[in-house]
Motif scaffolding. Structure first.
Motif, short mmCIF file in Angstrom:
data_model
loop_
_atom_site.label_atom_id
_atom_site.label_comp_id
_atom_site.label_asym_id
_atom_site.label_seq_id
_atom_site.Cartn_x
_atom_site.Cartn_y
_atom_site.Cartn_z
N MET B 401 0.83 -1.21 0.00
CA MET B 401 0.00 0.00 0.00
C MET B 401 0.86 1.25 0.00
O MET B 401 0.59 2.23 -0.72
N GLU B 404 2.31 2.08 -3.25
CA GLU B 404 1.33 2.74 -4.12
C GLU B 404 1.31 4.25 -3.84
O GLU B 404 1.36 5.06 -4.77
N THR B 405 1.24 4.64 -2.58
CA THR B 405 1.15 6.08 -2.29
C THR B 405 2.49 6.78 -2.54
O THR B 405 2.51 7.93 -2.99
N LEU B 456 -2.52 -0.64 -7.32
CA LEU B 456 -3.29 -1.19 -6.21
C LEU B 456 -4.69 -0.60 -6.08
O LEU B 456 -5.61 -1.28 -5.63
N PRO B 474 -6.38 -4.05 1.58
CA PRO B 474 -5.35 -4.97 2.11
C PRO B 474 -5.36 -6.34 1.42
O PRO B 474 -4.31 -6.91 1.15
#
Lengths: 518, 518
Positions: B401, B404-405, B456, B474
């Motif tokens: 995650m 991705e950010t 994602l 998740p």
């Protein structure tokens, strides 16, 4: 010792700040009502050349391509002002545009029925409003469903409850069980009774706009003359990108302008779909569309408050689906902020996301949207609480989660003190290398208000969190909205005014409400 | 039409950009390796007076209170340079401090065994590293557990796999199944074989530090002389706040300095616990601590690269639990950035959160941490991927995650073009008020690269998302890390070097590794 190995300090006192703010029937400890001031210099992706290039692009669209105004009276007004009209296409010269924009006030207030809930738009202020217009709503207990009046009322109550939500935007969910001809009457009645914050009228036909203005006038106990003395409410209009305004939108803006009420003009320019695939191109088109309607408002009512709304994002080029909170969305918002300042216009932005549930993706997309709004210098943040699914669903849990992050942003905007007491030299000297600061006087004097205290975040350690049921964020939010709604008390309203509002609604229903073929 | 009612455009083409980037065994479509440039002016919470006040506070702490250096040789060096020593307390004059700080290079590079993975620290560059040092790890399939070598290796593979992770920080999880006396040998062997990115040495005793330097030298095929010619690795040290440095930290920094390798100095100053309850006070103390160690490094090796690490946050005053990504954390990070620029020091920040699972709270706390790092002008973002529970757990899902950010932040930093082609006047003219931009030439020429494409995020509409199983973030991340690990191939390494590394590890294990009573 690396930071991962640092021991957490032991629990030392029960209660503290949050406990002190609880009680008196307040469901949660929240920040008090305030009109936040954004102290930071906006982020500026463009230099002067970039601003000039986008300005020139917007002006060339207005001068050489034109915008369609699907409204005969608007066309007459624009023609009378010297615009070049071909059928419904309107072209206008940049000098003329800039002269009209110079009339727009840099800031203004909107005063709802409770003057203590007055909001200020412009300068360094920023205010937040609820999610507007989703056809669906959802919560973890009842799932996702089409909007109905009960849910509508729930979201209006949440809007009223949270002090960080300054204005009630459009319907937080469309109550599809109310017939469109009378929906605005029931909705505004609910909004004006259940909240005392600024409300809005949809520009969806003259009857709706006139009815809402009249209801806001009644709720405020105002004569028409008093109503028109200052902004009491607002409308938001969207262009039909590319390059077009439909009749009801223009009609609503003009009706409000005649009564000196503000219009937000928000082109919904999805780069790659309704606007060029480039950020600069999409923003240039969005400005051309937005400025054209702002010019019309100024012609109808010179100096009437308006706001430019940034709603430029990109689509997923694999599927065509709109995306929000993306890198392109953030930059488009910030660039729109630069351009709004260039034109002297207040700015609206949004707290949007594309996620389908209130999970991590929803949170990071919303955090990025919020960040871009603040760093763009936005004055109004629409959809600040409750938005999911690209605006197609209002989520009870997301509403609570968003209020947590909006509150954090409000706390973040509080200036950082650097007085001698803040620097705390004496405290450092007192504690020295072998103590800690938990019990020193400097801490004890300040600990209750030193830090922002969240109502939704769980900062307990893993073992305590697991023992307490490993409750994740949306489930914690469910507990809170249920508690808030269970304890909700509407704000005071003079019974005579409530009666007058009800009588107005009854009369207008008898008359058939609004036509539904607008 | 309000934006909530806008119809989503229909799917129009399969594949697109992401599909083009897939294939060749790549588990996911990710951005290529790059050294991002942060184009934005940093956010500056303080004016000149505020900077002067914090500077003065830090200097008064160094001049009048002093810092404890629990290291006899460090004390000798500081005494010889004119510092005032009482037992282990060291006081230093501000002019002396500023003279040493003037020696620090504003920017430098670190070159790992693969020179193509060289990173630049300073200027407008920003690089990201993996989570470091949690004792636990977790994933959705196996749950939470104490760290072991297999998980350690998994996280090292993820660190290598993601191009947005530029350096391998500390152990992404502590492999507690490896005896502390030899853990560093096995860990560095794994790191140097499974990655070709910059690695780090824990400053936990001379043997560990010397062993890691030797292994990095071997991995790079370098002589000692070549090793010392430029930074090849780094260490990170933490003060023991308030106002103290333990022996191993100072020892490690001095050993690296003698070989011209960089040290990050990162006081972990929790306001209200180990530092004053005020942000300004906590940052002032953190600076005093950090600058003291930086002065020592400069005395040992004038001009040796160092980085100031910001790690000031607040505790929950109800429980004493540390919090991250809070409003106070964000401002402390930005103010640390202002102060680092004042002193001419490169800045480290972190991507931290307090959440116990990879839910919305984790996402917003991390987004706020990331935002504060970028807006602070940080040059290194530690713990950029995988951190949960205030650093006590490395999460497989959070790692994916966060990448991705972080990728989104890297895309966000790409400059926005405003050439004539970007402004797209001709495209707007071509499409006009009745068309859309999906199929115009301007779009078709650019659509594959116009927008950041997430690996994602799920941007499908609710109906499609539900039909596909309503998979939350998740769970989607679980699918990805499993695919990445299943397909992982280590980067090329000369077999002779691998053999030399293995022989070194075997020899040092025979010798007993490092003492465990440091």
């Amino acid at each position: 010792m690396s930071e991962g190995e640092t021991k957490r300090p032991k629990r030392r006192r029960a209660g503290g700040r949050a406990a002190n703010l609880r009680g008196k029937g307040a469901a949660i400890a929240q920040l008090p009502w305030s009109l936040p001031v954004n102290p930071d210099r906006p982020t500026e992706p463009l230099g002067e050349d970039g601003i000039a290039a986008i300005h020139n692009g917007a002006m060339r669209i207005l001068e050489e391509i034109g915008i369609e105004f699907l409204h005969p009276e608007a066309l007459e007004i624009l023609a009378a002002a010297g615009c070049e009209i071909t059928d419904e296409n309107v072209r206008m010269e940049r000098d003329f545009v800039m002269a009209q924009l110079a009339l727009v006030p840099a800031s203004f207030t909107i005063t709802p029925r409770n003057p203590e809930r007055r909001i200020e738009i412009g300068g360094r202020r920023v205010v937040f409003g609820n999610v507007s217009s989703p056809p669906n709503c959802s919560d973890l207990e009842r799932g996702r469903r089409a909007g109905e009046r009960e849910s509508f009322r729930d979201f209006v109550k949440l809007t009223q409850y949270f002090n960080c939500i300054h204005f009630a935007g459009g319907y937080p969910v469309e109550p599809l069980d109310l017939h469109p001809s009378v929906r605005h009457l029931d909705c505004l009645y609910d909004k004006l009774v259940l909240t005392d914050k600024v409300v809005h009228a949809y520009s969806l036909g003259k009857e709706r706009v006139e009815d809402v203005m009249e209801m806001v006038r009644i709720a405020g106990g105002l004569t028409w003359r008093e109503f028109e003395e200052a902004p009491r409410m607002y409308t938001n209009i969207n262009s039909t990108s590319p390059l077009k305004y439909d009749h009801p939108m223009l009609d609503g803006a003009m009706r409000l302008a005649r009564r000196r009420q503000p219009t937000l003009v928000t082109p919904f320019t999805l780069a790659g779909a309704m606007a060029p695939v480039t950020i600069a191109g999409a923003v240039a088109q969005s400005l051309a569309e937005g400025l054209a309607a702002i010019v019309l408002v100024q012609l109808v009512s010179p100096g009437c408050p308006v706001v430019f709304g940034s709603f430029t994002s990109n689509v997923d080029m694999k599927t065509g689906a709109p995306a929000f909170g993306t890198p392109e969305y953030m930059r488009a918002t910030q660039i729109s902020g630069q351009m709004a300042r260039y034109y002297g216009l207040p700015l609206r932005a949004s707290n949007a996301c594309a996620a389908n549930c209130a999970d991590a993706q929803a949170a990071w997309e919303s955090a990025f949207s919020l960040w871009s709004a603040l760093s763009a210098g936005a004055h109004m943040v629409y959809h600040a609480a409750g938005w999911l699914e690209g605006g197609l669903c209002a989520s009870y849990e997301k509403f609570v989660m968003d209020c947590e992050t909006v509150q954090q942003m409000i706390a973040y905007m509080k200036p950082v003190g650097t007085t001698e007491a803040d620097i705390a030299f004496d405290a450092v000297k007192e504690v020295g290398p072998r103590g800690n600061f938990f019990d020193c006087a400097h801490t004890l004097e300040r600990y209750e208000t030193a830090f922002y205290s969240p109502f939704l975040s769980d900062w307990s350690n893993f073992e305590n969190w697991r023992e307490a049921g490993a409750v994740q964020t949306p489930e914690r939010a469910t507990r809170l909205w249920k508690k808030i709604l269970a304890e909700f008390e509407p704000p005071p309203l003079d019974p005579a005014i409530a009666e007058e509002l009800a009588a107005f609604v009854a009369r207008r229903k008898d008359e058939g409400g609004a036509p539904t073929d607008y």
